[in-house]
Write a protein that holds these residues in place. Structure first.
Motif, mmCIF file in Angstrom:
data_model
loop_
_atom_site.group_PDB
_atom_site.id
_atom_site.type_symbol
_atom_site.label_atom_id
_atom_site.label_comp_id
_atom_site.label_asym_id
_atom_site.label_seq_id
_atom_site.Cartn_x
_atom_site.Cartn_y
_atom_site.Cartn_z
ATOM 1 N N VAL A 252 -4.437 6.819 -4.995
ATOM 2 C CA VAL A 252 -4.780 5.815 -3.992
ATOM 3 C C VAL A 252 -3.564 5.022 -3.510
ATOM 4 C CG1 VAL A 252 -5.335 3.749 -5.357
ATOM 5 C CG2 VAL A 252 -6.753 4.378 -3.410
ATOM 6 N N GLY B 262 -2.044 4.255 2.023
ATOM 7 C CA GLY B 262 -2.080 3.468 0.796
ATOM 8 C C GLY B 262 -0.928 2.477 0.761
ATOM 9 N N PRO B 263 -0.955 1.549 -0.187
ATOM 10 C CA PRO B 263 0.063 0.502 -0.253
ATOM 11 C C PRO B 263 1.498 1.040 -0.179
ATOM 12 C CG PRO B 263 -1.560 0.176 -1.986
ATOM 13 C CD PRO B 263 -1.960 1.410 -1.252
ATOM 14 N N LEU C 296 4.133 3.216 3.479
ATOM 15 C CA LEU C 296 5.141 2.859 4.485
ATOM 16 C C LEU C 296 6.558 3.130 3.986
ATOM 17 C CD1 LEU C 296 5.042 1.702 7.289
ATOM 18 C CD2 LEU C 296 5.263 -0.582 6.342
ATOM 19 N N LEU C 297 6.717 3.153 2.669
ATOM 20 C CA LEU C 297 8.063 3.323 2.109
ATOM 21 C C LEU C 297 8.404 4.784 1.891
ATOM 22 C CD1 LEU C 297 7.942 0.331 -0.344
ATOM 23 C CD2 LEU C 297 9.500 0.616 1.573
ATOM 24 N N ALA D 44 4.933 -6.546 -12.113
ATOM 25 C CA ALA D 44 3.547 -6.295 -12.517
ATOM 26 C C ALA D 44 2.674 -6.047 -11.300
ATOM 27 C CB ALA D 44 3.020 -7.475 -13.316
ATOM 28 N N GLN D 45 2.939 -6.805 -10.229
ATOM 29 C CA GLN D 45 2.152 -6.595 -9.009
ATOM 30 C C GLN D 45 2.390 -5.200 -8.438
ATOM 31 O OE1 GLN D 45 0.061 -9.009 -7.478
ATOM 32 N NE2 GLN D 45 0.359 -9.989 -9.460
ATOM 33 N N HIS E 196 0.717 -2.649 -10.919
ATOM 34 C CA HIS E 196 -0.750 -2.660 -10.891
ATOM 35 C C HIS E 196 -1.233 -2.914 -9.478
ATOM 36 C CE1 HIS E 196 -0.635 -2.681 -15.226
ATOM 37 N NE2 HIS E 196 0.179 -3.706 -15.192
ATOM 38 N N VAL E 197 -0.628 -2.249 -8.543
ATOM 39 C CA VAL E 197 -0.970 -2.495 -7.141
ATOM 40 C C VAL E 197 -2.450 -2.185 -6.890
ATOM 41 C CG1 VAL E 197 -0.162 -0.206 -6.539
ATOM 42 C CG2 VAL E 197 -0.410 -1.906 -4.765
ATOM 43 N N GLN E 198 -3.044 -3.007 -6.065
ATOM 44 C CA GLN E 198 -4.458 -2.832 -5.764
ATOM 45 C C GLN E 198 -4.623 -1.840 -4.624
ATOM 46 O OE1 GLN E 198 -6.388 -5.919 -6.887
ATOM 47 N NE2 GLN E 198 -4.540 -6.733 -7.776
ATOM 48 N N PRO E 199 -5.703 -1.074 -4.685
ATOM 49 C CA PRO E 199 -5.894 -0.053 -3.657
ATOM 50 C C PRO E 199 -5.912 -0.612 -2.243
ATOM 51 C CG PRO E 199 -7.494 0.235 -5.423
ATOM 52 C CD PRO E 199 -6.744 -1.034 -5.712
ATOM 53 N N TRP E 200 -6.386 -1.848 -2.094
ATOM 54 C CA TRP E 200 -6.524 -2.367 -0.735
ATOM 55 C C TRP E 200 -5.316 -3.177 -0.285
ATOM 56 C CZ3 TRP E 200 -9.479 -3.758 -4.900
ATOM 57 C CH2 TRP E 200 -9.215 -5.014 -5.424
ATOM 58 N N THR E 201 -4.289 -3.266 -1.105
ATOM 59 C CA THR E 201 -3.064 -3.918 -0.666
ATOM 60 C C THR E 201 -2.564 -3.191 0.571
ATOM 61 O OG1 THR E 201 -2.528 -4.361 -2.963
ATOM 62 C CG2 THR E 201 -0.740 -4.581 -1.392
ATOM 63 N N THR E 202 -2.186 -3.946 1.601
ATOM 64 C CA THR E 202 -1.739 -3.259 2.813
ATOM 65 C C THR E 202 -0.326 -2.742 2.598
ATOM 66 O OG1 THR E 202 -0.787 -5.243 3.769
ATOM 67 C CG2 THR E 202 -3.090 -4.810 4.271
ATOM 68 N N PRO E 203 0.033 -1.675 3.316
ATOM 69 C CA PRO E 203 1.386 -1.146 3.189
ATOM 70 C C PRO E 203 2.438 -2.219 3.449
ATOM 71 C CG PRO E 203 0.042 0.360 4.457
ATOM 72 C CD PRO E 203 -0.803 -0.854 4.202
ATOM 73 N N ARG E 204 2.167 -3.109 4.377
ATOM 74 C CA ARG E 204 3.148 -4.152 4.669
ATOM 75 C C ARG E 204 3.344 -5.090 3.497
ATOM 76 N NH1 ARG E 204 3.066 -5.687 10.951
ATOM 77 N NH2 ARG E 204 1.839 -3.876 11.567
ATOM 78 N N PHE F 59 2.793 -4.466 0.360
ATOM 79 C CA PHE F 59 3.470 -3.747 -0.720
ATOM 80 C C PHE F 59 4.958 -3.631 -0.417
ATOM 81 C CE2 PHE F 59 4.925 0.057 -2.939
ATOM 82 C CZ PHE F 59 4.426 -0.159 -4.210
ATOM 83 N N THR F 60 5.264 -3.295 0.831
ATOM 84 C CA THR F 60 6.668 -3.176 1.221
ATOM 85 C C THR F 60 7.381 -4.503 1.002
ATOM 86 O OG1 THR F 60 5.962 -1.587 2.875
ATOM 87 C CG2 THR F 60 8.188 -2.444 3.085
#
Ligand code: HEM
Lengths: 442, 376
Positions: free
Chosen positions: A119, A130-131, A134-135, B211-212, B215-223, B225-226
């Motif tokens: 995911v 997915g998160p 983009l990278l 840690a974030q 343990h990234v959350q599935p709904w975290t947006t790509p932005r 996370f980046t």
């Protein structure tokens, strides 16, 4: 006072770490109620048809959820599927295992496999967003378009189960896509089911939206009862046998069956690979000419891949997933302002696709002769790499390649990647002579 | 070295000079050092358990497949499946740490006069117990949220052990503030405190951000996370810069307990940046920014690869190490400043009474008394 100075930082440490811990409590375990909807596609339809899609999208979501369930509880709309094989395309138990919350049981069987392994790159609904998407370059696959690159079937066909399953073992070298060799094969099979499920679900969502606009007449508002997709929700195939079938149902059901049938058909669309012709210097030489389109050229590989596949040709091109919301809508991918609405809807930043540097010998889709043969024949779906026209028989004409010529190209490509010429014609002739001599002297 | 003196003069705020036998807390110190040496490997093994998702390889708790934790057949453990090996090993090591922390409390009650150190030892025991209990609950409930809290609490235990080891050490107790010991010794000003605090702060931020990311959350947006990753990387370099500045500032303070760890810190962060890059590569593939390095061509990410999991775990473990080291450095900065102040006032007091002593003992004055007691 001094004491405070010593203790405060310590407390702060504890505090921050605890807070971090608490913040992540919502983390891996929390459930996702809904699949995110394909807003980019809705915007594409809106732009291309010049019709608002909000009403249609809302209803499409309802139907898709009614038929395919949620991440926590995926379902398979068997009752609306005609072909028995298509009803069993995926296994509901496996979907359950692959979907939802990550945990493991006392037998150390893992659940929520897709959430655990995929995911972060492929996104909840398999949108390739997915998160971590983009990278990456290339971006993770958006399954929802139903288009796959690394398969053994025709360009426009779906991959077979084995294709996906082998892909998970092999991974895609040179990209973020990992090899899941060390994951239980049971788990991998569940993941294959889930990929198929997401692909079917996503494609159904996309195409049903098109249908809602094009055929059912959705605009600002939803159409008459009969054509309204809401009439489908809660409908069951059994108790409504007698009643007249609403138009919306016919449309949706046709769509669904068309998509699942394509998946069922895949094994019949595997590209046949004729026996390999001699991998000798002559074949490589012929391959080199074909690759560089020396004699007029049925194909021009060097035009994209550069002379000897060194990737020195400047190309500007994009894959189909990007073209969908750019060039196909007459929007330049470089035009930031025009692309912005799509980016806000969730599209990833347009990124160029480059022909592979073949002299590296890195093949994302696999480097065996057979695989490369199919790659040349079908090209790479979703990318600019075209299919080569190949004649059924070995009849010689100027418009198509014969299977032998395809093998020649494959041999040439393989030597670019450093594979030694196997049976050098000259060498084997010498060897033949030698063995004859030995036989005589005995 | 002067700091190793068994007997030393001590100055408290009241100006009384007492004699303290430093050998009395030697055992306490040894035990705390042992705990540091056990907890760090425990963090490694714990990280491996997470990376391998082996948390459920042993389904019961506190026993292992019905056996008592310590009676589980050694051969089955060593030669069984890897999952079981690390999970059971994690439990064994955890139990050992538990015993050590009990011993620490006993030693502290018997030998330690500073009440706050006794308090710290109790806090360590409580932390270790709750950590163990959390781990057990995680297994029994098969719950990942608890697993995550369990994971986040690990570095806290480690930092506490390191601080305990630092404050019971010979160099703490018998520490002497030597003004002018070096030609250009500098007193530690507020700037050092600020930089030290910033280093600790950035070390946490890194743990928190890491840690974030992990343990990234599935709904975290790509932005989002980046942005997380960009911040994680940027602050890694900021932290590196800070450790360098910190080292430059404390380098000549004349106290090895301070300048040495701050020197290590630079190396730790440097290594951590490499490990972080490695972590990215084994998780998400060869990044385009590193495409100029020819080795990355055709790099294949392996899910659950062995080397890969070692790299990721090392990155996590070094995170704790950096946090603990910077916490200890900060603590020593405060200590040094406290001693300098004590000397100042001490010298002034002594000045008036006995000139001779003030000169002779200016590099002998130290304190076993902690600031809390002192200021009381
Ligand atoms: C001072 C420097 C750094 C510190 C203290 C640090 C600390 C950490 C920690 C503690 C974690 C794991 C958190 C957890 O599991 O709970 C982590 C994760 C991570 N860090 Fe760093 N980090 C540093 C620098 C870097 C750098 C320079 C990179 C470069 C790309 C990086 C990339 C990562 C990645 C990708 C993860 C996620 C690991 C995973 O998904 O398993 N880190 N970091």
């Amino acid at each position: 006072m001094n004491a405070l100075r010593t203790i405060l930082p310590v407390d702060f440490t504890v505090g921050v770490i605890l807070v971090t811990g608490l913040m992540s409590i919502g983390g891996c375990d929390s459930t996702v109620k809904q699949f995110p909807s394909n807003r980019v596609h809705a915007l594409v339809v809106e732009t291309s048809r010049d019709v608002p899609t909000d009403a249609a999208m809302a209803d499409v979501e309802q139907v898709v959820t009614a038929w395919f369930g949620t991440p926590e509880k995926p379902t398979w709309p068997s009752e609306w599927i005609e072909l028995p094989a298509a009803r069993q395309l995926v296994d509901l138990d496996r979907l359950q295992r692959a979907s939802g919350r990550v945990y493991s049981d006392k037998q150390n069987r893992h659940f929520g496999l897709y959430t655990e392994h995929c995911v972060t790159c492929h996104g909840l609904a398999g949108g390739g967003d997915g998160p971590a998407s983009l990278l990456q370059n290339p971006y993770p696959r958006d399954f929802r378009a139903g288009v796959f690159k690394w398969k053994s079937t025709d360009r426009s066909a779906k991959p077979t189960r084995e294709d996906v399953s082998k892909l998970l073992v092999r991974g895609v070298p040179g990209t973020g896509m990992p090899s899941f060799l060390r994951v239980d094969s049971d788990d991998r099979e569940a993941l294959v089911d889930y990929v198929i499920y997401l692909a079917v679900r996503g494609e159904f969502e996309r195409k049903l939206l098109d249908d809602a606009i094009d055929e059912l007449g959705y605009e600002d508002t939803r159409p008459e009862d009969d054509a309204s997709l809401t009439s489908l929700v809660g409908l069951s195939s059994r108790n409504d046998e007698a009643a007249s079938v609403p138009v919306a149902l016919t449309v949706a059901q046709d769509r669904l069956n068309q998509i699942v049938d394509a998946w069922v058909m895949a094994p019949e669309q595997v590209i046949p690979v004729p026996d390999e012709t001699g991998f000798d210097a002559l074949s490589v030489e012929r391959g080199r000419d074909l690759f560089h389109a020396v004699e007029g050229g049925i194909v021009n590989c060097a035009g994209c891949h550069g002379p000897n596949g060194d990737a020195t040709v400047a190309t500007v091109d994009f894959d189909d997933w990007t073209k969908e919301f750019t060039t196909r809508l007459a929007i330049s991918p470089e035009d930031k302002a025009a692309v912005k609405p799509f980016r806000s809807a969730g599209a990833l930043r347009p990124r160029q696709i480059f022909p592979r540097k073949l002299s590296d010998g890195v093949y994302r889709g696999g480097g065996q002769g057979e695989t490369l043969y199919r790659r040349v024949v079908a090209g790479i779906a979703g990318t600019p790499m075209p299919a080569a026209p190949v004649a059924e028989s070995s009849s010689q004409d100027t418009k198509t390649l014969s299977p032998q010529q395809v093998w020649d190209i494959v041999h040439f490509v393989q030597t670019l990647g450093g594979v030694p010429v196997r049976g050098d014609a000259l060498k084997s002739a010498v060897e033949d002579a030698e063995s004859v001599e030995k036989g005589e002297s005995r | 070295m002067a700091g190793d003196l068994v007997k030393s003069n001590e100055i408290s705020d009241s100006g009384q000079t007492t004699s303290v036998d430093r050998t009395s807390i030697v055992w306490l110190h040894r035990l705390t050092v042992l705990s540091v040496c056990l907890v760090w490997p425990l963090i490694w093994v714990g990280g491996l358990v997470t990376t391998y998702d082996a948390g459920m390889a042993v389904p019961d708790w506190p026993g292992t497949y019905g056996y008592n934790l310590f009676l589980y057949p050694v051969t089955t453990w060593l030669f069984g499946p890897f999952d079981l090996f690390i999970e059971h090993g994690h439990r064994l090591l955890g139990a050992v740490v538990g015993f050590v922390s009990i011993a620490i409390v006993i030693a502290a009650f018997r030998q330690e006069r500073r009440r706050w150190v006794v308090g710290l030892s109790v806090a360590i025991l409580l932390a270790v117990i709750s950590q163990g209990a959390l781990g057990g609950v995680r297994v029994l409930l098969s719950d990942r949220t608890i697993a995550m809290i369990h994971g986040c609490f690990g570095p806290v235990v480690f930092v506490m052990c390191c601080l305990a080891a630092a404050v019971t050490g010979p160099r703490w107790v018998g520490r002497v503030y030597r003004e002018g010991a070096w030609p250009r010794t500098r007193a530690l000003g507020w700037g050092v405190v600020l930089v030290g605090c910033a280093a600790v702060l950035f070390s946490y931020t890194q743990l928190a951000l890491g840690a974030q990311i992990r343990h990234v959350q599935p709904w975290t947006t790509p932005r989002m996370f980046t942005a997380l990753v960009a911040t994680h990387i940027t602050s890694a370099f900021v932290l590196w810069g800070l450790t360098l500045v910190l080292w430059l500032l404390v380098r000549r303070c004349g106290d090895m307990t301070l300048s040495r760890p701050s020197g290590w810190l630079i190396w730790f962060v440097g290594v951590q940046i490499l490990l972080g890059t490695g972590t990215w590569i084994v998780n998400y593939g060869w990044p385009t920014v590193l495409a100029f390095l020819p080795v990355g061509e055709g790099f294949l990410v392996q899910s659950k690869g062995f080397i890969d999991s070692i790299i990721v775990t090392a990155h996590v473990a070094f995170g704790s190490l950096i946090l603990a080291t910077s916490a200890v450095v900060l603590l020593q900065v405060f200590r040094q400043r406290y001693l300098a102040k004590a000397i100042d006032s001490g010298v002034r007091q002594l000045d008036s009474s006995d000139k001779e002593l003030s000169v002779g003992s200016s590099d002998r004055i130290s304190s076993t008394q902690d600031p809390v007691v002192a200021s009381n």
